[in-house]
Design a protein around this motif. Structure first.
Motif, PDB file in Angstrom:
ATOM      1  N   UNK A 349       0.836  -1.208   0.000  1.00  0.00           N
ATOM      2  CA  UNK A 349       0.000   0.000   0.000  1.00  0.00           C
ATOM      3  C   UNK A 349       0.869   1.256   0.000  1.00  0.00           C
ATOM      4  N   UNK A 350       1.957   1.238   0.752  1.00  0.00           N
ATOM      5  CA  UNK A 350       2.829   2.419   0.807  1.00  0.00           C
ATOM      6  C   UNK A 350       3.408   2.714  -0.569  1.00  0.00           C
ATOM      7  N   UNK A 351       3.811   1.682  -1.293  1.00  0.00           N
ATOM      8  CA  UNK A 351       4.337   1.899  -2.645  1.00  0.00           C
ATOM      9  C   UNK A 351       3.246   2.427  -3.572  1.00  0.00           C
ATOM     10  N   UNK A 352       2.046   1.847  -3.474  1.00  0.00           N
ATOM     11  CA  UNK A 352       0.935   2.321  -4.311  1.00  0.00           C
ATOM     12  C   UNK A 352       0.578   3.772  -3.973  1.00  0.00           C
ATOM     13  N   UNK A 353       0.580   4.104  -2.675  1.00  0.00           N
ATOM     14  CA  UNK A 353       0.271   5.479  -2.268  1.00  0.00           C
ATOM     15  C   UNK A 353       1.302   6.449  -2.819  1.00  0.00           C
ATOM     16  N   UNK A 354       2.576   6.049  -2.797  1.00  0.00           N
ATOM     17  CA  UNK A 354       3.633   6.910  -3.340  1.00  0.00           C
ATOM     18  C   UNK A 354       3.439   7.135  -4.834  1.00  0.00           C
ATOM     19  N   UNK A 355       3.043   6.071  -5.562  1.00  0.00           N
ATOM     20  CA  UNK A 355       2.781   6.225  -6.996  1.00  0.00           C
ATOM     21  C   UNK A 355       1.649   7.213  -7.247  1.00  0.00           C
TER      22      UNK A 355
END
Length: 384
Positions: A349-355
């Motif tokens: 989720x953190x990676x998706x949020x950063x994207x």
């Protein structure tokens, strides 16, 4: 077998320019002024964090780690970093350079340092005379431990919470050792045929033809195979994998032309699960206990994969997102754990949020999406 991680290095290709720098031998000597320490106290200084670069005063290289000063770029616009010994009184007089580190300069320096730290890494796997191979993205913190065991041809088991990067880790491992990557998500309805292949009627005459599976391609031709969600499979089905790992060959009754499959020297296997193979939990209710003989095949090479702040920081910084928002997400995760809530805030989720943030999606929209389906009292506990 030595395995090392090394950041991509090397000086960048210089951009073409009309005013070529003078040769080092032709550059005029620079005599440091007597009040050099006083001048440096009024300028922004730092150690050179990057590759070797040329000083714009003496044109000699500045090695990484050497102290530099930020001054006006003579003959050009903007600011540049030079040897501290190349600073002159003119750099301070009249405000031609930054007189002491300003908040903007400090933020810029921090930003450069974080971007440098988040650069992709090169994984060096010394297998004979093989050349180092480069992986994509940011190296997983557990990558070196996994590679060490794969180099010894050991099966690796990676238990860990959802979205912690287990599949990402396996894919990076395959890329680092130069093997084709295969994967299969296990489920309760999976049969032995999904792993070992099956014979099916084909053509007008309905003759039976054996169809190989990704597992058998990796087993016979070489490759890294990931048994993902292994704790969701029927434990009896996985017994055929035990034989494949232990014996070096597999008997395939459904393949008449070549009923025995020989294990390729470059076959490697990994397994990933949300539990340790002991059955369902409150969070992972659809998981099955694994047979002890299956667990024993992996027992010496269990590498737990948890949420890694180191990995999350690199993924976040690589996308240029506000670090304060990452701190907010970490605080939410901490409150979820403190309140023993049946919720997760994963690395995925953190990676998706950063994207999303890097693409211009507002933070509120990202946060609202995360809390969709939560009860209000749960949201209050996390956002208090």
């Amino acid at each position: 077998m030595p395995i090392s991680l090394r950041s991509n290095g090397g000086a960048p290709t210089p951009a073409a320019c009309s005013n070529a720098p003078p040769k080092v031998d032709d550059a005029p000597p620079v005599t440091p002024p007597a009040n050099l320490d006083e001048l440096l106290s009024k300028l922004a200084t730092r150690k050179n964090p990057r590759h070797r670069r040329a000083c714009r005063r003496c044109w000699k290289p500045i090695p990484p780690g050497e102290q530099t000063a930020l001054v006006s770029n003579q003959g050009g616009s903007g600011l540049t970093w030079v040897h501290t010994g190349c600073v002159t009184p003119a750099d301070v007089a009249g405000g031609s350079a930054s007189a002491a580190p300003t908040p903007d300069v400090k933020r810029l320096e921090d930003r450069i340092a974080k971007l440098e730290a988040a650069k992709p890494q090169r994984i060096e796997v010394k297998v004979g005379d093989a050349k180092p191979r480069q992986i994509d993205g940011v190296a997983h913190p557990e990558l070196k431990r996994v590679l060490t065991r794969l180099a010894l041809r050991k099966p690796v088991f990676c238990p860990g919470p959802t979205g912690s990067g287990k599949s990402f880790l396996a894919r990076q491992a395959a890329q680092a050792i130069g093997l084709e990557f295969y994967t299969m998500s296990c489920s309760i309805g999976m049969t032995e045929g999904a792993l070992l292949g099956r014979s099916q009627p084909e053509g007008e005459n309905g003759s039976f033809v054996y169809t190989r599976t990704p597992f058998m391609r990796a087993y016979e031709d070489g490759g890294l195979f990931l048994l993902d969600e292994i704790d969701a499979a029927d434990s009896g089905v996985l017994l055929c994998v035990n034989n494949a790992i232990a014996n070096g060959f597999l008997d395939l009754p459904g393949r008449h032309r070549k009923p025995r499959a020989e294990q390729h020297p470059d076959f490697r296997i990994m397994a990933a699960a949300n539990t340790y193979g002991r059955g369902a939990s409150r969070m992972y209710v659809g998981r099955n206990p694994l047979d002890e003989s299956t667990l024993d095949r992996f027992r010496a090479n269990v590498i737990p994969v948890d949420y890694s702040r180191e990995l999350e920081t690199k993924l976040w910084s690589a996308r240029g997102c506000d670090e304060n928002l990452l701190q907010v997400l970490w605080e939410w995760r901490k409150r979820i754990e403190t309140n023993q809530m049946e919720r997760v805030l994963s690395t995925r989720f953190i990676e998706d949020a950063a994207d999303l943030l890097a693409a211009g999606i507002p933070w509120k929209e990202v946060a609202d999406s995360y809390f969709c389906g939560w009860r209000q009292d749960e949201i209050n506990k996390v956002q208090e």
